[in-house]
Design a protein around this motif. Structure first.
Motif: not given
Length: 434
Positions: A248-252
């Motif tokens: 969830p901390e990554r944008k994609g």
């Protein structure tokens, strides 16, 4: 004059550049009656037979009538442990993995089994004219040893790696961050750069590796010069949602690999069906590549890759069969499906672009275009002899063809392993059709 010099005479065609960049007419070179001179496994010269034969009167000439010689095909994404499960009834990706893939790959804990399948797998590639492939092993390091041993015996240019997978998979198929790193390092030191073999760090896909494993995979990728990184990206919408939940901390999805430094030159991401513009730009600026796998994406209902969008962003693209989700080892069949994928999007796939994708484009995606992909002097003599009379239908269709483009297109639509008369790797015949 060298006794190793040999000549092959037929119609000869090879790519010079990407048609999307230089235009179709400047993208290829064709000799209606050509001569390919080969010595010690490398291309010496290519030209018109009438020009070259008087200069090489003592050279042995092998002549192929009603045939077309092209560079060997390059497969930028395929799974050799899945050979035995090809044509398993279609499911969505994640169900398909659990139902068919993982149980099949369990058998590769047995080195003897892995060796048997590696032999079958390579024979199928060569029967279909594929001389170089970027290959998934299984999680077992012996599966990679078996594969490289078989490839080395045939002097093939092949790239492979042990799967890294420490979560969200059956216990019998998982490693740990530490064991995956250590096993991969051992395999790299044993095989990478040995003969025509190369190693690929191979996390299966982001959901089956913990952050700890991806971090060590990134470390490994940067530790040795010339290593490859091979994984999956954005094949299926449910898969993409799963990645968002796990990271969830990554944008994609691509940002996961970027964060762990698994993106860059010789990074190849299979599928890439559902990429946004930002991800395409990032792939292009890092020199990463996408493997276009039309038969598997259609088979599993993943979607239609937008090849033109990748081209417009300057992303390197190769062609992959993705066996066993893919339905054929034949790159001719892959190109047939690629044409249909483009048609479904209201776009075109020119036959000379198809040739490029299967040969020089694949070499470019793999950063091997200085060694393979066309017939420039000094490159490896990997080539395939395609039969214009392979089947009664192909023979009849060729009688109607008025241009080279027509012939090439008909071969990609109607051709399969039967169209491959002979395959050469480093100047040696490694398959001859009965």
């Amino acid at each position: 004059m060298s006794t190793n010099l040999k000549a092959y005479r037929a119609a000869i065609l090879h790519s010079l550049a990407d048609p999307a960049v230089v235009g179709v007419e400047a993208s290829y070179e064709y000799f209606e009656d050509g001569l390919l001179l080969v010595e010690d496994g490398q291309v010496v010269q290519l030209g018109h037979a009438a020009d070259l034969l008087p200069k090489h009167k003592a050279v042995e000439v092998v002549e192929y009538r009603n045939a077309l010689i092209t560079p060997g095909f390059i497969d930028t994404h395929i799974h050799y442990p899945q050979t035995g499960m090809i044509a398993s009834y279609g499911e969505q990706l994640l169900d398909w993995l659990n139902t068919y893939t993982f149980p099949t790959e369990q058998q590769f804990a047995d080195k003897a089994h892995a060796s048997d399948v590696a032999g079958i797998f390579l024979k199928e590639l060569l029967r279909n004219g594929t001389t170089t492939a970027l290959v998934f092993g299984s999680v077992h390091k012996q599966s990679v040893d078996a594969f490289f041993e078989s490839a080395q015996a045939l002097n093939l240019r092949m790239i492979a790696g042990k799967v890294l997978m420490d979560r969200n998979a059956p216990d019998y198929l998982t490693d740990t961050p530490e064991s995956g790193y250590a096993d991969s390092k051992e395999l790299i030191e044993r095989w990478h750069g040995k003969g025509r073999l190369h190693y690929a760090v191979t996390p299966r896909f982001a959901p089956t590796s913990t952050p700890e494993q991806l971090a060590l995979a990134g470390k490994l990728y940067r530790e040795y010069p010339g290593l490859y990184m091979h994984t999956h990206l954005s094949e299926n919408r449910k898969e993409i949602e799963w990645v968002k939940e796990l990271f969830p901390e990554r944008k994609g999805y691509l940002d996961v690999y970027d964060h762990y430094q698994l993106i860059g030159a010789r990074s190849v991401f299979a599928h890439g069906v559902h990429l946004c513009d930002e991800e395409c730009k990032r792939l292009a600026e890092t020199g990463s590549a996408v493997a276009f796998c039309p038969t598997s994406n259609l088979f599993l209902g993943s979607g239609l890759l937008d090849l033109q969008a990748l081209e417009q962003h300057g992303v390197r693209v190769g062609l992959g069969t993705d066996v066993g989700a893919g339905t054929s080892f034949s790159q001719l069949q892959s190109l047939s499906e690629a044409y249909k994928v483009m048609q479904l999007q209201g776009k075109k796939l020119d036959p000379f672009k198809s040739l490029y994708l299967a040969t020089l484009g694949g070499a470019n995606a793999l950063y091997l275009d200085d060694k393979i992909g066309n017939f420039e002097s000094g490159k490896d003599a990997d080539f395939v002899v395609l039969d214009y009379q392979a089947t009664p239908l192909i023979a009849y269709r060729m009688q109607q063809a008025k241009t080279l483009a027509e012939k090439l297109f008909a071969l990609t639509i109607l051709g399969d392993d039967r169209a491959v008369r002979e395959t050469f790797a480093a100047g040696q015949s490694v398959h001859r059709r009965d």
